[in-house]
Scaffold this motif. Structure first.
Motif, short mmCIF file in Angstrom:
data_model
loop_
_atom_site.label_atom_id
_atom_site.label_comp_id
_atom_site.label_asym_id
_atom_site.label_seq_id
_atom_site.Cartn_x
_atom_site.Cartn_y
_atom_site.Cartn_z
N LYS A 133 -15.53 -4.76 -14.70
CA LYS A 133 -14.54 -3.76 -15.10
C LYS A 133 -13.20 -4.11 -14.46
O LYS A 133 -13.13 -4.60 -13.34
CB LYS A 133 -15.01 -2.38 -14.62
N ALA A 134 -12.10 -3.87 -15.19
CA ALA A 134 -10.76 -4.16 -14.67
C ALA A 134 -10.14 -2.90 -14.07
O ALA A 134 -10.04 -1.87 -14.75
CB ALA A 134 -9.87 -4.71 -15.78
N LEU A 135 -9.76 -2.98 -12.80
CA LEU A 135 -9.09 -1.87 -12.13
C LEU A 135 -7.64 -2.25 -11.87
O LEU A 135 -7.35 -3.36 -11.45
CB LEU A 135 -9.78 -1.57 -10.79
N THR A 136 -6.73 -1.31 -12.10
CA THR A 136 -5.32 -1.53 -11.78
C THR A 136 -4.72 -0.20 -11.34
O THR A 136 -5.10 0.86 -11.86
CB THR A 136 -4.55 -2.12 -12.98
N PRO A 137 -3.82 -0.21 -10.36
CA PRO A 137 -3.24 1.05 -9.88
C PRO A 137 -2.52 1.82 -10.98
O PRO A 137 -1.84 1.23 -11.83
CB PRO A 137 -2.26 0.59 -8.80
N GLU A 183 -7.20 2.77 -14.95
CA GLU A 183 -5.91 2.92 -14.28
C GLU A 183 -6.04 4.14 -13.38
O GLU A 183 -6.07 5.27 -13.86
CB GLU A 183 -4.80 3.12 -15.30
N ARG A 184 -6.06 3.92 -12.07
CA ARG A 184 -6.30 5.02 -11.13
C ARG A 184 -5.91 4.58 -9.73
O ARG A 184 -5.67 3.39 -9.48
CB ARG A 184 -7.77 5.43 -11.17
N PRO A 185 -5.84 5.53 -8.79
CA PRO A 185 -5.64 5.14 -7.39
C PRO A 185 -6.81 4.27 -6.91
O PRO A 185 -7.97 4.60 -7.17
CB PRO A 185 -5.58 6.47 -6.65
N ILE A 186 -6.50 3.19 -6.22
CA ILE A 186 -7.54 2.26 -5.75
C ILE A 186 -7.35 2.08 -4.24
O ILE A 186 -6.33 1.56 -3.79
CB ILE A 186 -7.43 0.90 -6.45
N ALA A 187 -8.33 2.51 -3.47
CA ALA A 187 -8.27 2.36 -2.01
C ALA A 187 -8.66 0.94 -1.62
O ALA A 187 -9.57 0.36 -2.20
CB ALA A 187 -9.19 3.37 -1.34
N PHE A 229 -7.89 -6.04 -10.52
CA PHE A 229 -9.11 -6.40 -9.80
C PHE A 229 -10.28 -6.30 -10.77
O PHE A 229 -10.42 -5.31 -11.48
CB PHE A 229 -9.34 -5.43 -8.63
N ILE A 230 -11.12 -7.32 -10.80
CA ILE A 230 -12.32 -7.30 -11.63
C ILE A 230 -13.51 -6.95 -10.74
O ILE A 230 -13.88 -7.72 -9.86
CB ILE A 230 -12.55 -8.64 -12.34
N VAL A 231 -14.07 -5.75 -10.96
CA VAL A 231 -15.19 -5.25 -10.17
C VAL A 231 -16.33 -4.91 -11.11
O VAL A 231 -16.19 -4.05 -12.00
CB VAL A 231 -14.78 -4.00 -9.36
N THR A 291 0.85 -1.19 0.00
CA THR A 291 0.00 0.00 0.00
C THR A 291 0.89 1.24 0.00
O THR A 291 2.11 1.15 0.21
CB THR A 291 -0.94 0.02 1.22
N ASP A 292 0.29 2.40 -0.25
CA ASP A 292 1.08 3.61 -0.37
C ASP A 292 1.76 3.98 0.94
O ASP A 292 1.33 3.59 2.03
CB ASP A 292 0.19 4.77 -0.84
N ALA A 293 2.85 4.74 0.84
CA ALA A 293 3.67 5.06 2.00
C ALA A 293 3.06 6.11 2.91
O ALA A 293 3.38 6.17 4.10
CB ALA A 293 5.05 5.54 1.53
N LEU A 294 2.15 6.96 2.39
CA LEU A 294 1.64 8.08 3.17
C LEU A 294 0.44 7.72 4.03
O LEU A 294 0.37 8.09 5.20
CB LEU A 294 1.28 9.23 2.22
N GLU A 295 -0.50 6.97 3.47
CA GLU A 295 -1.73 6.64 4.20
C GLU A 295 -1.95 5.14 4.38
O GLU A 295 -2.81 4.75 5.17
CB GLU A 295 -2.94 7.21 3.45
N HIS A 296 -1.21 4.34 3.67
CA HIS A 296 -1.43 2.88 3.67
C HIS A 296 -2.88 2.56 3.31
O HIS A 296 -3.48 1.64 3.87
CB HIS A 296 -1.05 2.26 5.01
N ARG A 297 -3.41 3.28 2.35
CA ARG A 297 -4.79 3.07 1.91
C ARG A 297 -4.86 2.59 0.47
O ARG A 297 -5.74 1.81 0.11
CB ARG A 297 -5.61 4.37 2.01
N TYR A 298 -3.94 3.08 -0.36
CA TYR A 298 -4.03 2.82 -1.80
C TYR A 298 -3.09 1.68 -2.20
O TYR A 298 -1.90 1.70 -1.91
CB TYR A 298 -3.70 4.09 -2.58
N VAL A 299 -3.67 0.69 -2.88
CA VAL A 299 -2.89 -0.50 -3.24
C VAL A 299 -1.90 -0.16 -4.35
O VAL A 299 -2.15 0.73 -5.17
CB VAL A 299 -3.82 -1.66 -3.64
N GLN A 300 -0.79 -0.89 -4.38
CA GLN A 300 0.25 -0.63 -5.38
C GLN A 300 0.52 -1.87 -6.23
O GLN A 300 -0.08 -2.05 -7.27
CB GLN A 300 1.51 -0.11 -4.70
N GLU A 301 1.42 -2.74 -5.80
CA GLU A 301 1.67 -3.96 -6.55
C GLU A 301 1.88 -5.13 -5.60
O GLU A 301 2.01 -4.94 -4.39
CB GLU A 301 2.86 -3.81 -7.50
N ILE A 302 1.89 -6.33 -6.15
CA ILE A 302 2.02 -7.54 -5.34
C ILE A 302 3.39 -8.16 -5.59
O ILE A 302 3.67 -8.58 -6.72
CB ILE A 302 0.93 -8.58 -5.68
N GLY A 303 4.24 -8.19 -4.59
CA GLY A 303 5.51 -8.88 -4.71
C GLY A 303 6.23 -8.55 -6.00
O GLY A 303 6.71 -7.44 -6.20
#
Length: 354
Positions: free
Chosen positions: A244-248, A277-281, A239-241, A221-233
């Motif tokens: 629709k496909a969401l990616t940071p 492609e956008r910030p994803i909480a 994410f399919i929501v 997650t992001d360094a400032l708020e630990h709210r927004y996901v970034q990448e995995i390993g």
């Protein structure tokens, strides 16, 4: 595409391939007979060589060991139905390699050395390309500082090497992922977008802690708020929501601009799947899961290709997914495999024949 590169070639007296099975081979454990190597000295690149795979000698004062000037890339080559070999999107990795080089104050590598050196090396060792489903020849170009001196400054000498490794699937089973809220992978203004060795060294401790809890990787997650996901390993994440496909997004410079990520986005759009492609909480994902709208999560990377995720752990909540019911991820993987293994026309110009 590129003028022939003058490479000094010394062939191995005997191949290590004799008696070796390339089926179900673990990632990064076996290497081919030869390696490509070239030195940067006095402001210019020296004579490139292909020679038998061997150990290299490093002085104890080597600058890379002390100050971390080291970058790399990951690329794959695939067998085609005609018995040839093709490399997946090497030009994209070439461009990203030099972006990393500039960020780490290292010399950029010329296209003819990176691409043509790789091509000639694979041509010599193409018998090592596995002929099995979900297998490939992994290509590892890397560069490190070669000065034999202690002192915090950019090195004046560098070594660029390409090695090859036949490999099977990177992850053999769907993964359990722990959402990391304390440790940080990257910060705005840092080196998160560069494929530099230090990024991976810093990830090992939090990943080990997650594995001790029974998880395979962490979702940063992001360094400032630990709210927004970034990448995995070692992967970007999708994410399919609600179909629709969401990616940071990449704007903050904290996420690696994955070549496979870009390929997945292209394929998704061609399939008619809307991509954001956008910030994803993480709270947004949790709400979507609880509403039954988050149906698939998968990783995308060169080594892993498409990796199914069966569980996300956030605080005290477990989000479970059925990898056997993941139509979007499966369709993307099938499409990419069809292009890479030559079973479908490459309309994007992604494949470079050896």
């Amino acid at each position: 595409m590129i003028a022939a590169l003058d490479v000094k070639v010394t062939l191995a007296e005997k191949s290590k391939l004799e008696g070796v099975s390339l089926e179900k081979i673990p990632f990064g454990r076996m290497f081919t007979d030869h390696m490509f190597i070239v030195q940067y000295e006095n402001g210019s690149w020296q004579q490139p060589e292909i020679k038998p795979y061997q150990s290299i000698t490093i002085d104890p004062s080597n600058a890379a060991l002390h100050y971390g000037q080291s970058i790399f890339e990951g690329i794959k080559a695939y067998p085609t139905p005609g018995g040839e070999v093709a490399i997946f999107r090497p030009m994209d990795n070439f461009h990203r390699f030099n972006i990393s080089a500039e960020r780490m104050q290292m010399p950029t590598v010329p296209e003819e050395i990176f691409i043509e050196g790789m091509r000639q090396l694979i041509e010599i060792d193409k018998a090592w390309v596995p002929q099995y489903p979900d297998h490939a020849l992994y290509i590892r170009p890397f560069m490190f500082a070669s000065d034999d001196a202690i002192g915090v400054r950019p090195s004046e000498k560098y070594t660029f090497i390409i090695i090859l490794s036949p490999t099977g699937p990177y992850f053999t089973a769907p993964m359990r992922i722990y959402v990391e809220e304390h440790f940080v992978r990257a910060v705005p203004g840092g080196v998160g977008y560069a494929k530099t060795a230090g990024n991976y060294a810093a990830s090992m401790y939090p990943t080990a802690k997650a594995r001790a809890k029974g998880y395979d990787q962490v979702l940063w997650t992001d360094a400032l708020e630990h709210r927004y996901v970034q990448e995995i390993g070692v992967m970007n994440v999708f994410f399919i929501v609600n179909g629709k496909a969401l990616t940071p997004s990449l704007e903050a410079g904290t996420i690696l601009a994955g070549v496979t990520r870009n390929s997945v986005i292209t394929v998704l759009k061609e399939m008619g799947v809307e991509v954001e492609e956008r910030p994803i909480a993480i709270e947004e994902l949790l709400e979507a899961y609880q509403a039954g709208q988050l149906t698939e999560v998968f990783g995308a990377g060169t080594a892993a290709t498409i990796s199914q995720i069966k569980e996300l752990r956030y605080k005290e909540t477990d989000m479970f997914f059925n990898p056997e019911d993941a139509p979007v991820a499966s369709a993307v993987l099938n499409k990419l495999n069809a292009i890479r293994y030559g079973h479908e026309a490459d309309t994007h110009g992604w494949m470079l024949g050896v």
